[in-house]
Each structure stands twice: as structure tokens, then as C-alpha cells.
Design a protein around this motif. Structure first.
Motif, PDB file in Angstrom:
ATOM      1  N   ALA A 159       5.243  -2.318  -0.922  1.00 58.51           N
ATOM      2  CA  ALA A 159       6.224  -1.278  -0.595  1.00 58.51           C
ATOM      3  C   ALA A 159       6.075  -0.817   0.847  1.00 58.51           C
ATOM      4  O   ALA A 159       7.060  -0.486   1.513  1.00 58.51           O
ATOM      5  N   ALA A 160       4.825  -0.780   1.336  1.00 58.82           N
ATOM      6  CA  ALA A 160       4.570  -0.379   2.722  1.00 58.82           C
ATOM      7  C   ALA A 160       4.889  -1.478   3.721  1.00 58.82           C
ATOM      8  O   ALA A 160       4.748  -1.280   4.932  1.00 58.82           O
ATOM      9  N   GLY A 161       5.330  -2.633   3.224  1.00 54.42           N
ATOM     10  CA  GLY A 161       5.711  -3.723   4.110  1.00 54.42           C
ATOM     11  C   GLY A 161       4.538  -4.412   4.768  1.00 54.42           C
ATOM     12  O   GLY A 161       4.652  -4.921   5.892  1.00 54.42           O
ATOM     13  N   ARG A 162       3.393  -4.456   4.051  1.00 49.69           N
ATOM     14  CA  ARG A 162       2.214  -5.098   4.604  1.00 49.69           C
ATOM     15  C   ARG A 162       1.842  -6.325   3.761  1.00 49.69           C
ATOM     16  O   ARG A 162       2.038  -6.329   2.538  1.00 49.69           O
ATOM     17  N   PRO A 163       1.280  -7.353   4.394  1.00 53.27           N
ATOM     18  CA  PRO A 163       0.883  -8.558   3.659  1.00 53.27           C
ATOM     19  C   PRO A 163      -0.440  -8.367   2.937  1.00 53.27           C
ATOM     20  O   PRO A 163      -1.211  -7.447   3.244  1.00 53.27           O
TER      21      PRO A 163
ATOM     22  N   TRP B  15      -2.125   9.409  11.110  1.00 51.71           N
ATOM     23  CA  TRP B  15      -3.292   9.106  10.291  1.00 51.71           C
ATOM     24  C   TRP B  15      -4.137   8.016  10.951  1.00 51.71           C
ATOM     25  O   TRP B  15      -5.372   8.116  10.984  1.00 51.71           O
ATOM     26  N   ALA B  16      -3.474   6.990  11.502  1.00 47.60           N
ATOM     27  CA  ALA B  16      -4.200   5.899  12.158  1.00 47.60           C
ATOM     28  C   ALA B  16      -4.924   6.400  13.404  1.00 47.60           C
ATOM     29  O   ALA B  16      -6.071   6.009  13.678  1.00 47.60           O
ATOM     30  N   ARG B  17      -4.296   7.295  14.143  1.00 52.35           N
ATOM     31  CA  ARG B  17      -4.953   7.839  15.330  1.00 52.35           C
ATOM     32  C   ARG B  17      -6.153   8.702  14.938  1.00 52.35           C
ATOM     33  O   ARG B  17      -7.206   8.658  15.580  1.00 52.35           O
ATOM     34  N   GLU B  18      -6.003   9.474  13.872  1.00 55.84           N
ATOM     35  CA  GLU B  18      -7.092  10.326  13.413  1.00 55.84           C
ATOM     36  C   GLU B  18      -8.327   9.503  13.051  1.00 55.84           C
ATOM     37  O   GLU B  18      -9.464   9.944  13.271  1.00 55.84           O
ATOM     38  N   HIS B  19      -8.104   8.291  12.539  1.00 53.66           N
ATOM     39  CA  HIS B  19      -9.229   7.456  12.093  1.00 53.66           C
ATOM     40  C   HIS B  19      -9.529   6.306  13.053  1.00 53.66           C
ATOM     41  O   HIS B  19     -10.209   5.346  12.691  1.00 53.66           O
ATOM     42  N   ASP B  20      -9.003   6.415  14.276  1.00 51.58           N
ATOM     43  CA  ASP B  20      -9.318   5.452  15.334  1.00 51.58           C
ATOM     44  C   ASP B  20      -8.979   4.016  14.921  1.00 51.58           C
ATOM     45  O   ASP B  20      -9.785   3.096  15.089  1.00 51.58           O
ATOM     46  N   LEU B  21      -7.771   3.824  14.408  1.00 48.81           N
ATOM     47  CA  LEU B  21      -7.351   2.496  13.967  1.00 48.81           C
ATOM     48  C   LEU B  21      -6.267   1.895  14.851  1.00 48.81           C
ATOM     49  O   LEU B  21      -5.909   0.723  14.675  1.00 48.81           O
TER      50      LEU B  21
ATOM     51  N   PRO C 197       2.044   6.474   2.566  1.00 46.77           N
ATOM     52  CA  PRO C 197       2.873   5.636   3.453  1.00 46.77           C
ATOM     53  C   PRO C 197       2.222   5.400   4.811  1.00 46.77           C
ATOM     54  O   PRO C 197       2.314   4.294   5.367  1.00 46.77           O
ATOM     55  N   GLU C 198       1.536   6.409   5.359  1.00 46.37           N
ATOM     56  CA  GLU C 198       0.878   6.249   6.656  1.00 46.37           C
ATOM     57  C   GLU C 198      -0.407   5.434   6.533  1.00 46.37           C
ATOM     58  O   GLU C 198      -0.660   4.531   7.333  1.00 46.37           O
ATOM     59  N   SER C 199      -1.227   5.753   5.531  1.00 49.23           N
ATOM     60  CA  SER C 199      -2.507   5.049   5.426  1.00 49.23           C
ATOM     61  C   SER C 199      -2.306   3.572   5.111  1.00 49.23           C
ATOM     62  O   SER C 199      -2.939   2.702   5.734  1.00 49.23           O
ATOM     63  N   LEU C 200      -1.422   3.256   4.176  1.00 55.97           N
ATOM     64  CA  LEU C 200      -1.178   1.856   3.834  1.00 55.97           C
ATOM     65  C   LEU C 200      -0.573   1.096   5.008  1.00 55.97           C
ATOM     66  O   LEU C 200      -0.883  -0.079   5.236  1.00 55.97           O
ATOM     67  N   SER C 201       0.301   1.764   5.752  1.00 56.60           N
ATOM     68  CA  SER C 201       0.961   1.098   6.882  1.00 56.60           C
ATOM     69  C   SER C 201       0.037   0.898   8.074  1.00 56.60           C
ATOM     70  O   SER C 201       0.356   0.135   8.989  1.00 56.60           O
TER      71      SER C 201
END
Length: 405
Positions: A317-321, A209-215, A286-290
């Protein structure tokens, strides 16, 4: 008894709606359906005009009223949706078999009065789950200014809060707000909203998902959820104007809401590059939040205790601050400080939001450790199974006296 106790649930939104409360309610009802016979009377959804009027969905009977489903970004059309749902929910509820308890959420805010009428008609307990406090939230946001209407709405909400057999607040500050509105302290339970920690788990930032949106290989600041008046997203957009020297900074706003056009216009006017994306499918969360390095959780000044941003639980839950921009007494600030899982700044201060983002970007915070601490907190205190067990306990105290009749 030879049957499971019957619980009648009233709320305008239920899955497959994208609203957080719609999905939280569905998760709760499906879990409780193991012990209770659950019927939900809910409204029509704009993207799904052909949903059946009466069907079984994952063990829950779902009855959809003949309500309108106009564009909710327009206040007068939302009022029509409310009115048609309230009217038909009364008729539908009174034709159903006698429940052993009635449960309402607070969408629309007056549904508690319908719940009270139905509960009194059948002589059963009423439980109100307060997801927000109305009309105070609308007054604070200056969305409601007519003093006569404000007084009338306060009386309508206060009526069911005073007479409900059980009130559930989703945070400690909200508990105090509800007491101020007339709810008896000994009838209020605090049960936080939750997240399914088995479904949303930490993932690598380098996802499909991150690669698809260039992140990938960017520093990502994300908002994922409703784009409404309470979320103070304009502060985040304005903060980006202080960060133009960070070429690999990426702002991502995911969701939809009443203020989406305004937020987009502010970004265009300030020439801030923001990736605006629609709500993502639940299996993608899970992918977008992470994919974010840090998530922005804004709450407009004066709203603490009147609304609690439930998206914070998915972030943890996604382990992000989190970067929390809210008043000190808000539930989200309390969690961020107590669990050391986020950075806190006052609301409406874009320069301080920018400073916190810069500090995070330059490595002054251990973002991974913040994420781990947030994850540990939701596993312990805000997991779906933990919340459902607390609701079971509350309902077990309410139902026996009713179902024995």
C-alpha cells in the motif's frame, strides 16, 4: 426481522492492541456494524489495564474478559493468558443474547472450540477465520515438542475445523493446510487479509519521520511488524555482515515480539548497526513505511501456509517493494512473483539476502516500478473494502437460516 442480525466474535486481541490481527479484526467489525449487530468478546491488554469491561467502540460492543495480561514473550505466562481468556470467554458468551452466528479467529488457537460450544448451545452457525494453523506452526519452530500435547492440540483444532459451518483461509496454501486438517473443501473460502489503501498511501522517502530518524540520503532496508520466531529476522541481521562496505546502508527494525532480545543480541554479537524502534502509531505508518527503499519480509522455512505475513499488504500500500525470504509455495512469494512487486530468495540464506540487498542498492532492480505494481495489486485485491465485501457475502449465506428461527 426488525433488528440487525447479531454476530458474536471471539478473539483474545482487539484494538487498541498493537497486534495486526487486533486491528484487522477491529476494521472488519466496524465495517460490518452497518449491517450487523456486532459483539466482540476479547481479552485484557497489558499496556491498557483500565479499559472498561463493556463499552461501545465505533459501533461495536466490546466485552473484555477477566483474563490475565502477562508478558507474552514467556511461553508459560502466555499459556496462563490463554487459559484465563478461554475460561471467561465461555461464561461471558453464554450470558449474552442469542447471536445469529458465531465468528472466531485463531488467537488463542483453541478459541474455535469455545466458539463451537457456544454456537451449538445457541444452535447457530460457526465461522472460523484462520489467521494461522496450529499447532503445526509451533512444531515447525520447535516451540512445541511434547508428542502428547501436540496430538491433543491437533485434535482440538481439527474438531472445530471439521464442524465449522464456514472456514476462511487467508491464502491458497493455507486453504490446502486446512483441508489436510479436516476442513471440508466446500466450506472453505479464501479471503486475503487487507489494508486500508486510503489511509496508507505512498509518500516521499524524505519525510519528517525519516529526518527524525536520520534515514534521508541512506539506503534503508526495513522490517516493520512482529519480531517473532516465524519472521526469520536473524537471517537479515546475518546478511548485514556481508554488506559492511556499504556505508550508507541502514537497517531498521520496527516492532516488538518474543524474539526481540535474541535479535538484538545477535546484532550486538555480530557488530551490526541496526536501528531498533518500537511499534509506530498507526497515523505514522504511511511515513515510516515509505521511508524504506525495500522491506524485508521473512518467513522461516517450513511455515508456508501455516502463517501469512500480513505486513506485506501495508508495504505494498505504501508503494514499496519487498525482499521476501520464504519457501516457494508461501502466499507472499506467490504475490511477489505474480505481481512482480518484490525480490524472492529462499529462507535462512543470509548470503542470498545480502546479494539481493546489494543488487537493489546498486540499481539492478526498478524498485519504484515494483512499488507501483504492489500498490496496484492491493488496490484491486486486498483493499479493506474488497475484503469486507467478501466477508459480507459469506455472512449473508450463513445468517439467514439462523436469524429466521
Amino acid at each position: 426481522m426488525n433488528r440487525r442480525p447479531r454476530i458474536l466474535v471471539l478473539n483474545q486481541y482487539y484494538k487498541p492492541g498493537v497486534e495486526a490481527t487486533a486491528n484487522l479484526l477491529a476494521e472488519l467489525c466496524e465495517a460490518l456494524a452497518q449491517e450487523f449487530e456486532i459483539t466482540v468478546v476479547t481479552g485484557r491488554l497489558n499496556p491498557y489495564p483500565d479499559l472498561p469491561s463493556d463499552e461501545m467502540v465505533d459501533g461495536v460492543r466490546v466485552i473484555r474478559t477477566r483474563s490475565t495480561a502477562f508478558d507474552r514473550t514467556k511461553l508459560h505466562l502466555r499459556a496462563v493468558n490463554y487459559a484465563t481468556y478461554l475460561a471467561d470467554s465461555v461464561l461471558r458468551s453464554l450470558t449474552l443474547p442469542r447471536p445469529d452466528a458465531v465468528v472466531t479467529l485463531t488467537d488463542p488457537p483453541m478459541i474455535g472450540d469455545v466458539g463451537l460450544a457456544v454456537a451449538r448451545r445457541f444452535r447457530v452457525p460457526l465461522m472460523v477465520v484462520s489467521e494461522d494453523v496450529f499447532p503445526e506452526i509451533a512444531v515447525e519452530l520447535k516451540r512445541l515438542e511434547n508428542p502428547v500435547l501436540i496430538r491433543m492440540l491437533r485434535e482440538m483444532v481439527s474438531l472445530y475445523l471439521r464442524r465449522a459451518d464456514q472456514v476462511v483461509a487467508i491464502g491458497e496454501t493455507m486453504r490446502l493446510r486446512l483441508q489436510e486438517k479436516g476442513a471440508s473443501a466446500d466450506r472453505i473460502a479464501v479471503i486475503e487479509n487487507w489494508v486500508d489503501t486510503r489511509r496508507i498511501v505512498p509518500r516521499s522517502r524524505d519525510t519528517a519521520w525519516a529526518r527524525e530518524h536520520d534515514l534521508v540520503d541512506r539506503f534503508v532496508v526495513m522490517h516493520s511488524g512482529n519480531i517473532g520466531h516465524a519472521n526469520d529476522l536473524v537471517t537479515l541481521i546475518r546478511a548485514a555482515t556481508f554488506l559492511r562496505d556499504l556505508p550508507d546502508l541502514r537497517l531498521v527494525v520496527i516492532g516488538f515480539g518474543a524474539l526481540q532480545t535474541v535479535v538484538r543480541d545477535v546484532a550486538d554479537r555480530l557488530e551490526v548497526d541496526v536501528a531498533f524502534l518500537p511499534y509506530q502509531p498507526r497515523d505514522i505508518l504511511p511515513e515510516s513505511l515509505s521511508s524504506a527503499d525495500i522491506h524485508y519480509v521473512g518467513l522461516a522455512r517450513g511455515l508456508s501456509g501455516f502463517v501469512v505475513p500480513s505486513r506485506a499488504y501495508g508495504i505494498m500500500a505504501a508503494g514499496r517493494p519487498m525482499l521476501v525470504s520464504a519457501d516457494e509455495d508461501s502466499e507472499t512469494v506467490r504475490i511477489a512473483r505474480a505481481q512482480r512487486c518484490g525480490v524472492v530468495v529462499p529462507p535462512g540464506r543470509p548470503e542470498l539476502v545480502a546479494g539481493a540487498i546489494r543488487d537493489a542498492y546498486e540499481g539492478r532492480f526498478d524498485l519504484d516500478e515494483m512499488g507501483r505494481r504492489g500498490r496496484a495489486y492491493v488496490e484491486r485485491e486486498a483493499d479493506r473494502e474488497v475484503a469486507v465485501a467478501r466477508y459480507r457475502d459469506v455472512l449473508a449465506r450463513l445468517v439467514p437460516s439462523s436469524s429466521a428461527r
